[in-house]
Enzyme design. Structure first.
Site, PDB file in Angstrom:
ATOM      1  N   ASP A 113      38.034 -13.404  36.321  1.00  0.00           N
ATOM      2  CA  ASP A 113      39.392 -13.692  35.852  1.00  0.00           C
ATOM      3  C   ASP A 113      40.376 -12.773  36.564  1.00  0.00           C
ATOM      4  OD1 ASP A 113      41.540 -14.643  34.394  1.00  0.00           O
ATOM      5  OD2 ASP A 113      41.109 -13.435  32.615  1.00  0.00           O
ATOM      6  N   LEU A 114      40.199 -12.639  37.874  1.00  0.00           N
ATOM      7  CA  LEU A 114      41.059 -11.766  38.678  1.00  0.00           C
ATOM      8  C   LEU A 114      42.361 -12.495  38.985  1.00  0.00           C
ATOM      9  CD1 LEU A 114      38.319 -10.338  41.063  1.00  0.00           C
ATOM     10  CD2 LEU A 114      39.440  -9.162  39.153  1.00  0.00           C
ATOM     11  N   GLU A 115      43.423 -12.100  38.328  1.00  0.00           N
ATOM     12  CA  GLU A 115      44.696 -12.810  38.435  1.00  0.00           C
ATOM     13  C   GLU A 115      45.603 -12.237  39.511  1.00  0.00           C
ATOM     14  OE1 GLU A 115      46.412 -13.184  34.543  1.00  0.00           O
ATOM     15  OE2 GLU A 115      44.573 -14.003  33.678  1.00  0.00           O
ATOM     16  N   ASN A 116      45.108 -11.260  40.252  1.00  0.00           N
ATOM     17  CA  ASN A 116      45.898 -10.674  41.329  1.00  0.00           C
ATOM     18  C   ASN A 116      45.290 -10.970  42.694  1.00  0.00           C
ATOM     19  OD1 ASN A 116      47.868  -9.277  39.625  1.00  0.00           O
ATOM     20  ND2 ASN A 116      46.141  -8.020  38.982  1.00  0.00           N
ATOM     21  N   GLN A 118      43.353 -21.919  33.999  1.00  0.00           N
ATOM     22  CA  GLN A 118      44.330 -21.632  32.951  1.00  0.00           C
ATOM     23  C   GLN A 118      45.538 -22.553  33.103  1.00  0.00           C
ATOM     24  OE1 GLN A 118      45.233 -17.359  32.634  1.00  0.00           O
ATOM     25  NE2 GLN A 118      43.422 -16.937  33.890  1.00  0.00           N
TER      26      GLN A 118
END
Length: 565
Positions: A389-392, A449
């Protein structure tokens, strides 16, 4: 923060393509005995020798490559489409086959100056190497043509390799045809479980792929120098060999190695159901209902523990249970609750990242550190796998390496889930999408998401805004058409209005979207061209916010997912 919609270039691209003279003939046929490759340095092993690229847009790279040790990378910028050209000597009144392997953003392959009809072909963005091929005939006085590759304005870089112009010898010299690669060396068994054997071997020069043989029968093909053979019996010895392949053919088999699976652990849990619900469990108190793992609603099949913590070692993660914030929840209770959920058939994974996640896997060392540390957490706490869930952003090459290394350690029972943002899955050239496709053989599910998002393109090229059935179905369609199996696609939504800044929809909207994709019913204005009855299911942030809202989300969506058939 809502994200702005991407520039709508699809219509302009379609107009250009329609106006172009395209000739797509599929894979290249067998060349005549007298035919030669008239292109020079088509594998880019000598840098950009014999090639000219506009505005300094071309360079050679060592990864990714289709064959050999180099490939062309063309980077469009502004009004430049990163065109790279070569003049190729040809014979008049002759037919030639132009072929190349391409990857990355939109890529074009073509020829001008034929003296007859100039031709070209193209491919939309691709996360893996794809061969393009077309034929052309030279005019009565044509002795030279110009072949080219280029990308598309403002889009992702493209990669090209192993370009050839096969036909009568034009007298200008060219690259030799590829030769069959040598047999792989260094084949070893890297790990075993009760149902799988993981193998690794050395890279073979000139190889573009590898075949894995079990007792003389081919069981797997891969472009990597490692593989995991699964669905094996416990406490059984197996023999394995590997071959190397390229366009010229397949090598002899490697020296055989044997691997013996371990005894069955007798552990509970079993496989995931055909349709599954994922929920994130909060290891912190942010105003939502504080839960122990034991209190997570039974509708959830996969529980993602949020989140692991970064360490000072690059790529490595650890986990710190927030006992104080969770009312004195102890590590021993936490471990026992995980075992109880697994005994009830549930999977519990450790999630990496989140909105404030700082984990970076950017080289081989950090990839190894990541795999080792996650596997250590699995052994310590009993986690079934990992959630990304690495959002960067992430590096597709090294995240792929990390997850494959983890798979080799954990075996075929490993659960891998991913939770990209909508922008991350708009195109197969995006690194999240690339990673998902790279690990498709070991990937469990991608729960994108569908919240905290701006308007996005659907698979039909139209723009959709969050909060509707169409937003869910038209964006899921991109993943389904882009290479993921339906069983690897889930819909991620917040459990309540408190679970996200924007994008909450009622459970009814989620259920209608599931029906539209799985059955072709309850659609909005967008209706997918196919139905996907094996669609995996849905995900929510979070089990805690769901509990705060009286479990309305899981009671409705969970029951609906499990009733999909």
């Amino acid at each position: 923060m809502p994200r702005p919609p991407r520039r709508r270039w699809a219509g302009a691209l379609a107009a250009v393509v329609t106006a172009s003279v395209l000739s797509l003939t599929g894979l290249a046929g067998q060349a005549q005995a007298a035919d030669v490759n008239n292109a020079k340095n088509g594998g880019y092993e000598s840098g950009l020798s014999n090639w000219t690229c506009t505005a300094g847009s071309g360079t050679t790279v060592s990864s990714p490559v289709h064959g050999g040790s180099a490939a062309l990378k063309g980077t469009p910028a502004g009004q430049d489409n990163a065109q790279c050209t070569q003049a190729v000597a040809v014979k008049p009144n002759s037919t030639y086959t132009l072929s190349a392997w391409l990857q990355g953003g939109y890529a074009y392959l073509g020829v001008t100056g034929t003296g007859t009809t100039d031709v070209s072909t193209w491919t939309p963005d691709s996360a893996s190497w794809k061969q393009l091929s077309t034929t052309f005939t030279t005019g009565a006085s044509t002795t030279s043509v110009t072949v080219y590759t280029h990308g598309w304005y403002g889009q992702a870089p493209y990669y090209a390799d192993d370009l050839s112009v096969f036909g009568p010898d034009g007298g200008g010299g060219g690259d030799p045809a590829p030769t069959i690669p040598a047999a792989p060396t260094g084949l070893t068994v890297s790990s075993t479980t009760s149902s799988s054997v993981s193998l690794s071997w050395n890279t073979v020069s000139g190889a573009t792929g590898y075949n894995v043989y079990q007792a003389g029968t081919k069981v797997q093909s891969t472009t990597w120098t490692s593989a995991t053979v699964s669905s094996l019996a416990a406490s059984t010895t197996y023999s394995f060999q590997v071959t190397a392949t390229n366009a010229a053919g397949e090598s002899a088999k490697s020296t055989a190695v044997t691997g013996t699976t371990t005894a069955s652990s007798g552990g509970g849990g079993g496989p995931l159901p055909k349709h599954a619900v994922t929920g994130y469990w909060q290891n912190f108190n942010n105003g939502a209902t504080v839960q122990k793992i034991s209190a997570v609603q039974s509708q959830y099949d996969i529980i993602a523990v949020a989140f692991a913590d970064a360490t000072t070692t690059p790529g490595a993660v650890t986990f710190n249970l927030d006992s104080a914030g969770l009312g004195g929840y102890t590590v021993d209770q936490f471990k026992a609750d995980i075992k109880a959920k697994q005994a009830a058939g549930k999977k519990v994974v450790i999630s990496i990242g989140g909105q404030n996640g700082t984990v970076s896997i950017s080289d081989s060392t950090s990839a190894t550190n990541f795999a080792n540390s996650v596997y250590s957490l699995m052994q310590t706490y009993g986690f079934d796998g990992v959630d990304i869930d690495l959002e960067n952003g992430l590096n597709a090459t090294y995240m792929t390496q990390a997850l494959r290394s983890l798979s080799a350690k954990a075996g075929s029972s490993l659960i891998i889930t991913m939770a990209p943002q909508t922008i991350d899955m708009q195109s197969t050239s995006n690194t999240y999408f690339q990673t998902a496709l790279n690990i498709k053989d070991i990937l469990t599910v991608v729960n994108m998401q569908y919240y905290n998002s701006g308007s996005m393109l659907g698979c039909d090229g139209k723009v959709y805004s969050q909060g509707s059935v169409d937003f869910l179905t038209a964006l899921a369609c991109i993943q389904l058409q882009g290479g993921l199996a339906p069983s690897q696609v889930g819909l991620g939504l917040p459990a309540s209005t408190s679970g996200a800044g924007s994008g909450y929809v009622s459970p009814t909207v989620v259920n209608n979207a599931l029906d539209c994709l799985a059955k072709g019913t309850n659609c909005g204005s967008f209706k997918p061209s196919s139905t996907y009855p094996d669609l995996r299911g849905a995900m929510t942030w979070s089990t805690n916010w769901d509990a705060s809202a009286g479990n309305a989300w899981s009671n409705s969506v969970g029951a609906h997912v499990h009733a999909l058939g």
